[in-house]
Enzyme design. Sequence first.
Site, PDB file in Angstrom:
ATOM      1  N   HIS A  27     100.456 111.085   2.781  1.00 44.71           N
ATOM      2  CA  HIS A  27     100.331 109.906   1.916  1.00 44.71           C
ATOM      3  C   HIS A  27     100.955 108.644   2.530  1.00 44.71           C
ATOM      4  O   HIS A  27     100.320 107.596   2.586  1.00 44.71           O
ATOM      5  CB  HIS A  27     100.986 110.158   0.559  1.00 44.71           C
ATOM      6  CG  HIS A  27     100.518 111.406  -0.132  1.00 44.71           C
ATOM      7  ND1 HIS A  27      99.213 111.830  -0.093  1.00 44.71           N
ATOM      8  CD2 HIS A  27     101.177 112.322  -0.886  1.00 44.71           C
ATOM      9  CE1 HIS A  27      99.102 112.946  -0.801  1.00 44.71           C
ATOM     10  NE2 HIS A  27     100.268 113.268  -1.287  1.00 44.71           N
TER      11      HIS A  27
ATOM     12  N   HIS B 262      94.870 112.489  -1.847  1.00 46.01           N
ATOM     13  CA  HIS B 262      94.484 111.857  -3.121  1.00 46.01           C
ATOM     14  C   HIS B 262      94.981 110.421  -3.226  1.00 46.01           C
ATOM     15  O   HIS B 262      94.474 109.644  -4.019  1.00 46.01           O
ATOM     16  CB  HIS B 262      94.906 112.710  -4.324  1.00 46.01           C
ATOM     17  CG  HIS B 262      96.368 112.693  -4.635  1.00 46.01           C
ATOM     18  ND1 HIS B 262      97.278 113.469  -3.983  1.00 46.01           N
ATOM     19  CD2 HIS B 262      97.078 111.971  -5.543  1.00 46.01           C
ATOM     20  CE1 HIS B 262      98.490 113.239  -4.478  1.00 46.01           C
ATOM     21  NE2 HIS B 262      98.396 112.344  -5.422  1.00 46.01           N
TER      22      HIS B 262
ATOM     23  N   LYS C  98      95.597 119.416   1.148  1.00 44.84           N
ATOM     24  CA  LYS C  98      96.805 119.571   1.939  1.00 44.84           C
ATOM     25  C   LYS C  98      97.689 120.682   1.377  1.00 44.84           C
ATOM     26  O   LYS C  98      97.523 121.024   0.219  1.00 44.84           O
ATOM     27  CB  LYS C  98      97.573 118.255   2.011  1.00 44.84           C
ATOM     28  CG  LYS C  98      98.044 117.761   0.634  1.00 44.84           C
ATOM     29  CD  LYS C  98      98.917 116.569   0.764  1.00 44.84           C
ATOM     30  CE  LYS C  98     100.351 116.942   0.935  1.00 44.84           C
ATOM     31  NZ  LYS C  98     101.056 117.272  -0.317  1.00 44.84           N
TER      32      LYS C  98
ATOM     33  N   LYS D 171     112.405 112.956  -4.247  1.00 46.88           N
ATOM     34  CA  LYS D 171     112.303 113.569  -5.572  1.00 46.88           C
ATOM     35  C   LYS D 171     113.626 113.358  -6.302  1.00 46.88           C
ATOM     36  O   LYS D 171     114.657 113.139  -5.679  1.00 46.88           O
ATOM     37  CB  LYS D 171     112.008 115.060  -5.431  1.00 46.88           C
ATOM     38  CG  LYS D 171     110.623 115.309  -4.799  1.00 46.88           C
ATOM     39  CD  LYS D 171     110.024 116.616  -5.248  1.00 46.88           C
ATOM     40  CE  LYS D 171     108.707 116.922  -4.557  1.00 46.88           C
ATOM     41  NZ  LYS D 171     107.543 116.293  -5.204  1.00 46.88           N
TER      42      LYS D 171
ATOM     43  N   ASP E 149     105.512 117.113   3.284  1.00 44.36           N
ATOM     44  CA  ASP E 149     104.777 117.066   2.016  1.00 44.36           C
ATOM     45  C   ASP E 149     104.236 115.666   1.704  1.00 44.36           C
ATOM     46  O   ASP E 149     103.168 115.529   1.122  1.00 44.36           O
ATOM     47  CB  ASP E 149     105.728 117.527   0.888  1.00 44.36           C
ATOM     48  CG  ASP E 149     105.047 117.599  -0.471  1.00 44.36           C
ATOM     49  OD1 ASP E 149     103.928 118.151  -0.536  1.00 44.36           O
ATOM     50  OD2 ASP E 149     105.629 117.121  -1.465  1.00 44.36           O
TER      51      ASP E 149
ATOM     52  N   GLU F  66     109.752 109.674  -6.963  1.00 45.98           N
ATOM     53  CA  GLU F  66     109.422 110.565  -8.077  1.00 45.98           C
ATOM     54  C   GLU F  66     110.698 110.897  -8.842  1.00 45.98           C
ATOM     55  O   GLU F  66     111.734 111.160  -8.222  1.00 45.98           O
ATOM     56  CB  GLU F  66     108.818 111.870  -7.555  1.00 45.98           C
ATOM     57  CG  GLU F  66     107.486 111.675  -6.842  1.00 45.98           C
ATOM     58  CD  GLU F  66     106.913 112.997  -6.389  1.00 45.98           C
ATOM     59  OE1 GLU F  66     106.151 113.594  -7.156  1.00 45.98           O
ATOM     60  OE2 GLU F  66     107.253 113.440  -5.279  1.00 45.98           O
TER      61      GLU F  66
ATOM     62  N   ARG G  35      91.681 135.828  -8.469  1.00 50.14           N
ATOM     63  CA  ARG G  35      91.801 137.182  -7.902  1.00 50.14           C
ATOM     64  C   ARG G  35      91.327 138.258  -8.873  1.00 50.14           C
ATOM     65  O   ARG G  35      90.713 139.222  -8.502  1.00 50.14           O
ATOM     66  CB  ARG G  35      93.249 137.452  -7.513  1.00 50.14           C
ATOM     67  CG  ARG G  35      93.425 137.412  -6.010  1.00 50.14           C
ATOM     68  CD  ARG G  35      94.855 137.507  -5.645  1.00 50.14           C
ATOM     69  NE  ARG G  35      95.549 136.274  -6.002  1.00 50.14           N
ATOM     70  CZ  ARG G  35      96.766 135.974  -5.625  1.00 50.14           C
ATOM     71  NH1 ARG G  35      97.454 136.809  -4.897  1.00 50.14           N
ATOM     72  NH2 ARG G  35      97.342 134.835  -5.957  1.00 50.14           N
TER      73      ARG G  35
END
Length: 483
Positions: free
Chosen positions: A236, A174, A144, A336, A231, A212, A44
């Site tokens: 995935h 990915h 995404k 998570k 997410d 994770e 920006r």
Amino acid sequence: MHLFDLVIYGGTGDLSRKKLLPALYAGFVSGRVDPVSRIFLTTRSAPDEDVLPWLADVLAANGDDVSADDQKLQQFAAMVSIVPLSLTDKEDDGWKWLVETLQSCADRPIIHFLAIPPSVFTSVCAALSHHQLNTDRCRIVLEKPLGHDLASAREINADVACHFDESQTFRIDHYLGKEAVQNLLALRFSNILFERLWNNQTIDHVQISIAEDLGLAGRGGYYEGVGALRDMVQNHLLQLLCLVAMEPPARMDAESIREEKLKVLKSLSNITNETIKTDVVRGQYSAGTVAGQQVDGYCEDMNLDGNSNTETYVAIKTFVENWRWAGVPFYLRTGKRLPDRFAEIMIQFKDVPHSSSPDWQYHNRPNRFIIRLQPVDHLALRMMVKNSAEGQADLKEVELNLDVSDPNRLGPYLRLIFAVAEGDQSLFVHREEVEYAWRWVDGIISKWDYFNITPVEYPAGSWGPYEAHDLLRSDGRAWFHEK
Ligand code: BG6
């Protein structure tokens, strides 16, 4: 060696700093990225410092052993320009500079990588088309999240399609760039041994886990209101499920692979008003201990006073309703603040139909095929052999290891950027796949809303809510993960 001009919109943002620039630097150092390639990072406002010290900090923060005196880094920095640009104003001077600079080298593909929130995709696509940066040699990469639900994903896809052909549009996941995922396809479709066993006659169930230990890792602003289902599962986990369950494609080209993946998404069993309570677990971490460290719960991490309905854990049981997979449960889970970081597909075969010895019967374990995507790439087949140490009729489980790790391998993002430069769509997600995945996920979210199902707590550092263990226990099974 790959030659391209790459413009990263959101060039100084999280994805660019943590994944794209480290991947590109590794590609440059290993001689795979042509040094006359150019990388433009839009931002920006103009940065306070020169690109070289900034890059040195970015790469060092990612664990690269670099300093501004490093010759390789200086050469790499010479390929990188920071471009102050307003993404929402197509008259901004930065666009003019970008157009002229990109047009000065006509010998390479131009990759527009949108590492920005989807709310700005439309204005960037419109500006690119206004400045004729959507010609045949241009490709657009969409990171995404591709929307928040089916309706918004359709809108984004339709907006992008006004300016870029589907063949120029690369929707990145990915996970499709990971080495072991690539190997899964090679292994499945090049070995008669597996293909003959890959069905409901022989396979008992499939587990796909992405765990994770990290929490929000500075991405809280994005995560709240999104949650693990949108997410991780929408993209995935469903992509991995597709690769496990798809029929052999006629050819290993993008069209054939995507057609087969799409059929899997269309065959997924819908979560119903009954199964939303029995087959889906929604969790959120509370305070706990991860790797010996006391950590806060989700709401404290987010500085939320009240409650949040954002889930940081999901476990789901689903079925692929076709001849090959009828009756075989697919268990998906992601979370998570779990004790460990790993991603794994585990295919469990059925028990032998008859055991010739009572002792064998006691010790026999079902065969398992394990595809580890991280922390290491690894394929393993668990089999039973005679345990000579412990008497004649005894059995033990051994692992047949297929080491697919390659020290020279490409990381997922570099592999995917090279595929975009080559115009190879096979590792990317088709518009229809994104939409069918959202349709299935929306079915779960609407039932969570309707029945007011809020996340159950699990302490950080645990393996998720009890309910997730019950999900398998009630089927006589257990989650698999052994280091
Ligand atoms: C991203 C998610 O797509 O994947 C993150 O947005 C998640 O929340 C990440 O942490 C996990 O990727 P990897 O490759 O580290 O398993």
